[in-house]
Design a protein around this motif. Structure first.
Motif, PDB file in Angstrom:
ATOM      1  N   VAL A   1     -22.864 -40.378  -4.529  1.00 55.51           N
ATOM      2  CA  VAL A   1     -22.263 -39.743  -5.705  1.00 55.51           C
ATOM      3  C   VAL A   1     -23.109 -38.539  -6.109  1.00 55.51           C
ATOM      4  O   VAL A   1     -24.346 -38.575  -6.044  1.00 55.51           O
ATOM      5  N   ALA A   2     -22.450 -37.486  -6.556  1.00 53.04           N
ATOM      6  CA  ALA A   2     -23.135 -36.232  -6.912  1.00 53.04           C
ATOM      7  C   ALA A   2     -23.870 -36.391  -8.243  1.00 53.04           C
ATOM      8  O   ALA A   2     -23.404 -35.958  -9.296  1.00 53.04           O
ATOM      9  N   THR A   3     -25.041 -37.020  -8.185  1.00 56.80           N
ATOM     10  CA  THR A   3     -25.896 -37.190  -9.359  1.00 56.80           C
ATOM     11  C   THR A   3     -27.303 -36.693  -9.005  1.00 56.80           C
ATOM     12  O   THR A   3     -27.552 -36.236  -7.884  1.00 56.80           O
TER      13      THR A   3
ATOM     14  N   THR B   1     -20.387 -36.080  -0.837  1.00 54.82           N
ATOM     15  CA  THR B   1     -20.480 -36.819  -2.097  1.00 54.82           C
ATOM     16  C   THR B   1     -19.124 -36.852  -2.802  1.00 54.82           C
ATOM     17  O   THR B   1     -18.232 -36.063  -2.488  1.00 54.82           O
ATOM     18  N   ILE B   2     -19.009 -37.770  -3.765  1.00 56.50           N
ATOM     19  CA  ILE B   2     -17.876 -37.743  -4.679  1.00 56.50           C
ATOM     20  C   ILE B   2     -18.435 -37.532  -6.090  1.00 56.50           C
ATOM     21  O   ILE B   2     -19.631 -37.718  -6.330  1.00 56.50           O
TER      22      ILE B   2
ATOM     23  N   SER C   1     -34.061 -44.823  -6.622  1.00 51.01           N
ATOM     24  CA  SER C   1     -34.276 -44.700  -5.182  1.00 51.01           C
ATOM     25  C   SER C   1     -35.428 -43.753  -4.948  1.00 51.01           C
ATOM     26  O   SER C   1     -35.463 -42.662  -5.515  1.00 51.01           O
ATOM     27  N   ASN C   2     -36.379 -44.180  -4.135  1.00 54.20           N
ATOM     28  CA  ASN C   2     -37.519 -43.335  -3.827  1.00 54.20           C
ATOM     29  C   ASN C   2     -37.200 -42.435  -2.633  1.00 54.20           C
ATOM     30  O   ASN C   2     -36.288 -42.733  -1.856  1.00 54.20           O
TER      31      ASN C   2
ATOM     32  N   LYS D   1     -29.594 -35.463  -5.138  1.00 51.82           N
ATOM     33  CA  LYS D   1     -30.072 -34.104  -4.888  1.00 51.82           C
ATOM     34  C   LYS D   1     -30.954 -34.052  -3.647  1.00 51.82           C
ATOM     35  O   LYS D   1     -31.836 -34.893  -3.455  1.00 51.82           O
ATOM     36  N   GLY D   2     -30.693 -33.059  -2.798  1.00 50.25           N
ATOM     37  CA  GLY D   2     -31.489 -32.889  -1.593  1.00 50.25           C
ATOM     38  C   GLY D   2     -30.964 -33.662  -0.395  1.00 50.25           C
ATOM     39  O   GLY D   2     -31.478 -33.525   0.712  1.00 50.25           O
TER      40      GLY D   2
END
Length: 255
Positions: A188-190, A200-201, A88-89, A194-195
């Motif tokens: 999802v917390a990956t 999130t899960i 994802s950009n 971030k940012g």
């Protein structure tokens, strides 16, 4: 579906959801092959879980994809293909001229959609020759309602959701032994998240739901807030859109 003794190939398996999936599949007695472009991450994954087979590979490259197929064939074949790799950009503000938008859109579509179709086509015959086989495609909560901050990513996941439903139906009509599962995560917390200022899960929670769904032959696996957004998108679409695109995101776009 019984996962013990199955051989599973996970794309994008060196970190995040892919690595957590590898961990949990191994715990159930599966044999796991992971792929990824980053050799350092693959090496780290192999150190964490020595039972893994780690292959450096770029699934968006047709030659690499074919090479991956032949490697899997030489290892005895696979029972499950898990198309987990995705990109994802950053924010694409479509209201502002940006020479890179087309380039970034093509990149996302190639990895998130075209590469999945390519791998499925390559591995279809191999999977059909297994007693029990499966394809897992990861779409997204955003396949129901698009994010203004990730329009192309949302579009790629919507495309993959429609393709997954069609593939499942084609294989059912053909009375194939291949089961087609769709995993629809929320945020999802990956590293990809971030940012992003949103709920999130954990990858662990997501993968637990995935494995539970596979073992129960639940072909559409909606996790966490995806269940809510799915319902709202059907009956209260404006509410669903506002939930995915809160006012703070509109402020970011206009900045």
């Amino acid at each position: 579906m019984n996962l013990k003794g199955k051989t599973i190939l996970i794309t994008g398996g060196a970190s995040g959801i892919g690595l957590e999936s590898a961990k949990q599949f191994l715990a159930l007695g599966a044999n796991v092959i992971i792929t990824g472009r980053n050799k350092e991450k693959l090496d780290q994954a192999k150190k964490l879980y020595p039972q893994l087979t780690a292959i450096q590979n770029d699934v968006s490259n047709p030659d690499d994809a074919l090479k991956l197929y032949h490697i899997a064939e030489s290892l005895g074949g696979i029972d499950i293909l898990y198309n987990n790799a995705g990109v994802s950009n950053p924010t694409n503000n479509l209201a502002k001229a940006n020479d890179k938008i087309t380039e970034m859109a093509a990149y996302e579509m190639d990895i998130n959609y075209i590469s999945v179709v390519r791998l499925n086509n390559l591995f279809l015959k191999m999977l059909q020759n297994r007693p029990e086989a499966a394809i897992i495609n990861t779409t997204s909560i955003l396949s129901y309602v698009p994010s203004n901050l990730a329009p192309t990513y949302s579009a790629t996941k919507a495309a993959l959701r429609f393709y997954t439903a069609s593939l499942r139906n084609h294989l059912e009509v053909a009375k194939s032994n291949i089961k087609v599962f769709e995993l629809l995560p929320p945020l999802v917390a990956t590293e990809m998240a971030k940012g992003i200022d949103a709920k999130t899960i954990t990858p662990e929670t997501l993968v637990k739901a995935l494995l539970d769904g596979i073992q129960k032959n639940k072909f559409t696996i909606r996790v966490g807030d995806t269940k809510v957004v799915y319902f709202l998108s059907r009956f209260f679409p404006k509410t669903a859109y506002k939930l995915i695109n809160p006012v703070k995101n509109s402020i970011k776009l206009s900045a």
